[in-house]
Design a protein around this motif. Structure first.
Motif, mmCIF file in Angstrom:
data_model
loop_
_atom_site.group_PDB
_atom_site.id
_atom_site.type_symbol
_atom_site.label_atom_id
_atom_site.label_comp_id
_atom_site.label_asym_id
_atom_site.label_seq_id
_atom_site.Cartn_x
_atom_site.Cartn_y
_atom_site.Cartn_z
ATOM 1 N N LEU A 77 0.844 -1.210 0.000
ATOM 2 C CA LEU A 77 0.000 0.000 0.000
ATOM 3 C C LEU A 77 0.873 1.251 0.000
ATOM 4 N N ALA A 78 1.971 1.198 0.774
ATOM 5 C CA ALA A 78 2.881 2.354 0.850
ATOM 6 C C ALA A 78 3.540 2.610 -0.502
ATOM 7 N N ALA A 131 6.096 -2.157 -15.076
ATOM 8 C CA ALA A 131 6.623 -2.217 -13.711
ATOM 9 C C ALA A 131 7.339 -3.543 -13.486
ATOM 10 N N CYS A 132 8.425 -3.490 -12.751
ATOM 11 C CA CYS A 132 9.138 -4.711 -12.392
ATOM 12 C C CYS A 132 9.278 -4.754 -10.871
ATOM 13 N N VAL A 133 8.847 -5.867 -10.284
ATOM 14 C CA VAL A 133 8.937 -6.051 -8.835
ATOM 15 C C VAL A 133 9.994 -7.124 -8.579
ATOM 16 N N VAL A 134 11.019 -6.785 -7.820
ATOM 17 C CA VAL A 134 12.025 -7.796 -7.465
ATOM 18 C C VAL A 134 11.684 -8.301 -6.072
ATOM 19 N N GLY A 135 11.286 -9.564 -5.999
ATOM 20 C CA GLY A 135 10.819 -10.148 -4.734
ATOM 21 C C GLY A 135 9.399 -10.637 -4.901
ATOM 22 N N HIS A 136 9.132 -11.870 -4.481
ATOM 23 C CA HIS A 136 7.766 -12.397 -4.660
ATOM 24 C C HIS A 136 7.212 -12.954 -3.348
ATOM 25 N N SER A 137 7.549 -12.279 -2.242
ATOM 26 C CA SER A 137 7.061 -12.761 -0.947
ATOM 27 C C SER A 137 5.558 -12.510 -0.827
ATOM 28 N N GLU A 138 4.962 -13.216 0.142
ATOM 29 C CA GLU A 138 3.511 -13.072 0.338
ATOM 30 C C GLU A 138 3.157 -11.707 0.906
ATOM 31 N N ILE A 139 4.117 -11.079 1.584
ATOM 32 C CA ILE A 139 3.823 -9.839 2.287
ATOM 33 C C ILE A 139 4.135 -8.602 1.436
ATOM 34 N N VAL A 140 5.062 -8.744 0.467
ATOM 35 C CA VAL A 140 5.406 -7.586 -0.363
ATOM 36 C C VAL A 140 5.157 -7.860 -1.857
ATOM 37 N N LYS A 182 4.049 -10.335 -3.970
ATOM 38 C CA LYS A 182 2.806 -10.843 -4.589
ATOM 39 C C LYS A 182 1.655 -9.851 -4.463
ATOM 40 N N PRO A 183 1.358 -9.337 -3.249
ATOM 41 C CA PRO A 183 0.255 -8.364 -3.195
ATOM 42 C C PRO A 183 0.537 -7.099 -4.001
ATOM 43 N N LEU A 184 1.802 -6.685 -4.052
ATOM 44 C CA LEU A 184 2.141 -5.486 -4.821
ATOM 45 C C LEU A 184 1.877 -5.710 -6.311
ATOM 46 N N ALA A 185 2.215 -6.904 -6.790
ATOM 47 C CA ALA A 185 1.977 -7.206 -8.209
ATOM 48 C C ALA A 185 0.484 -7.083 -8.517
ATOM 49 N N LEU A 186 -0.360 -7.566 -7.607
ATOM 50 C CA LEU A 186 -1.813 -7.472 -7.822
ATOM 51 C C LEU A 186 -2.285 -6.017 -7.832
ATOM 52 N N MET A 187 -1.706 -5.212 -6.932
ATOM 53 C CA MET A 187 -2.115 -3.792 -6.881
ATOM 54 C C MET A 187 -1.696 -3.058 -8.154
ATOM 55 N N LEU A 188 -0.516 -3.376 -8.664
ATOM 56 C CA LEU A 188 -0.052 -2.729 -9.906
ATOM 57 C C LEU A 188 -0.940 -3.155 -11.077
ATOM 58 N N LEU A 189 -1.304 -4.438 -11.103
ATOM 59 C CA LEU A 189 -2.189 -4.940 -12.168
ATOM 60 C C LEU A 189 -3.545 -4.244 -12.121
ATOM 61 N N GLN A 190 -4.034 -4.024 -10.918
ATOM 62 C CA GLN A 190 -5.320 -3.340 -10.736
ATOM 63 C C GLN A 190 -5.286 -1.958 -11.405
ATOM 64 N N ASN A 191 -4.063 -1.383 -11.466
ATOM 65 C CA ASN A 191 -3.896 -0.053 -12.053
ATOM 66 C C ASN A 191 -3.430 -0.107 -13.512
ATOM 67 N N PHE A 192 -3.578 -1.287 -14.139
ATOM 68 C CA PHE A 192 -3.247 -1.476 -15.554
ATOM 69 C C PHE A 192 -1.770 -1.285 -15.887
ATOM 70 N N CYS A 193 -0.901 -1.568 -14.904
ATOM 71 C CA CYS A 193 0.521 -1.651 -15.224
ATOM 72 C C CYS A 193 0.787 -3.029 -15.838
ATOM 73 N N THR A 194 1.843 -3.119 -16.635
ATOM 74 C CA THR A 194 2.299 -4.427 -17.111
ATOM 75 C C THR A 194 3.387 -4.867 -16.143
ATOM 76 N N ILE A 247 10.656 -1.732 -8.496
ATOM 77 C CA ILE A 247 10.484 -1.842 -7.045
ATOM 78 C C ILE A 247 11.324 -3.006 -6.569
ATOM 79 N N SER A 248 12.226 -2.758 -5.656
ATOM 80 C CA SER A 248 13.071 -3.848 -5.184
ATOM 81 C C SER A 248 12.756 -4.185 -3.736
ATOM 82 N N ALA A 249 12.461 -5.460 -3.499
ATOM 83 C CA ALA A 249 12.147 -5.949 -2.153
ATOM 84 C C ALA A 249 12.761 -7.331 -1.986
ATOM 85 N N ALA A 250 14.069 -7.402 -2.223
ATOM 86 C CA ALA A 250 14.752 -8.701 -2.139
ATOM 87 C C ALA A 250 15.443 -8.883 -0.793
ATOM 88 N N GLY A 251 15.904 -7.783 -0.199
ATOM 89 C CA GLY A 251 16.668 -7.896 1.040
ATOM 90 C C GLY A 251 18.111 -8.263 0.759
#
Ligand code: NAD
Length: 301
Positions: free
Chosen positions: A126-127, A165-174, A176-188, A210-214
């Motif tokens: 969300l942030a 948009a490219c999201v680095v990291g596929h955790s359940e907390i960052v 995956k939900p972020l990918a869904l939010m971006l899709l909701q906004n018609f990002c590829t 967006i990088s969330a790999a740690g």
């Protein structure tokens, strides 16, 4: 955000309480708890710390959560990590009632992200979305009539339409939900993770990265497209080194000093990006604000 949440709370006109269940003796977790308490009190939310034994069993924690679920004085619940050894964190998080889920992490609330109807959602994604929406963006592709209608109904932010948009990291907390939010906004959306081959090829195509790999220093300037928007979610603690590459020692304790960095090599990436969030002080404080917003959403519901 805090100002507007404070006003919203006043308009609600009743006590709103966040219950934090902590079953650990972890120093990092104690810092989180102290920060959460401070943030809640800053806007007028009551914060109650419900301490349990660091050796509490799964059954005991579940029973506590069920009691809080049924208690009308409890507006929202947060379960602090880590949980005691041998306890399945995901399983017990799932025991929190979805309508009291301060972190938006129960299956019911995650599931609503698929249809874009979540009342509460994980705070960090969300942030990230809020930070993106704070930028002066233009749609990358003109909207067709159906999308115009959806945008008008407030279902998505039309200015994000068509962005890569490219999201680095596929955790359940960052991730995956972020990918869904971006899709909701018609990002590829491209989602990368440890199984991704040629990470740089994927990140270089991103207009929003967006990088969330740690992983400190994972994202270097040559992996970023010129003018890209870069959001660094990661929080990594690394040893502080002097100009000669030697560890800097704490004057009082003599122990090596550490510092917090993200995934991006900030100095070089910030030269290439049009926007970049710093670590610390970027995504983190906005994440805290969304925890408060989620608590208020729970209270209103
Ligand atoms: P996680 O460990 O659950 O997931 C890490 C993800 O990164 C996985 O999908 C993994 O496959 C991927 N990954 C790891 N190394 C990689 C590599 N070399 N190349 C490509 N992908 C790689 O972590 P998490 O809980 O999602 O957190 C990620 C980071 O974000 C951590 O640094 C964490 O501290 C930070 N975080 C920050 C906030 C905030 O408020 N700013 C909130 C949550 C997490």
């Amino acid at each position: 955000m805090k100002e507007s949440l404070r006003n919203e709370l006043q308009r609600l006109g009743r006590e709103v309480t966040l219950y934090a269940v902590q079953a650990n003796d972890n120093a990092g977790s104690k810092i989180y708890v102290a920060n959460q308490k401070k943030a809640c009190e800053e806007i007028g939310i009551k914060y109650v710390l419900d301490e349990m034994s660091p050796t509490a069993s799964e059954g005991e924690i579940c029973a506590r959560l069920e009691k809080l679920n049924a208690d009308p004085k409890v507006s929202a619940i947060i379960l602090q990590m880590p949980v005691p050894p041998g306890v399945d964190a995901r399983k017990i998080q799932g025991k929190i009632a979805p309508e009291k889920d301060a972190e938006g992490i129960t299956a019911a609330n995650m599931g609503r992200l698929v249809s874009g109807t979540a009342r509460v959602a994980p705070c960090t994604p969300l942030a990230v979305m809020e930070l993106l929406k704070s930028l002066p963006l233009e749609p990358k592709k003109p909207l067709r009539e159906p999308e115009k209608l959806l945008a008008k109904e407030g279902k998505f932010d039309e200015r994000l339409h068509g962005w890569n948009a490219c999201v680095v990291g596929h955790s359940e907390i960052v991730g995956k939900p972020l990918a869904l939010m971006l899709l909701q906004n018609f990002c590829t959306v491209t989602v990368c993770h440890v199984g991704t081959r040629e990470l740089a090829e994927q990140t270089r195509r991103a207009e929003i990265l967006i990088s969330a790999a740690g992983v400190p220093n994972l994202i270097k300037a040559d992996m970023v497209a010129p003018g890209a928007i870069v959001l660094d979610v990661a929080i990594n603690r690394i040893p502080e080194l002097d100009a000669g590459g030697k560890p800097v020692l704490n004057e009082k304790t003599g122990k090596p000093r550490t510092k917090i960095v993200g995934d991006c090599d900030f100095a070089s990436v910030s030269e290439k990006a049009s926007y970049i969030t710093p670590v610390p002080g970027g995504v983190g404080p906005v994440t805290t604000a969304f925890l408060l917003k989620n608590v208020l959403e729970c209270a209103k519901y």
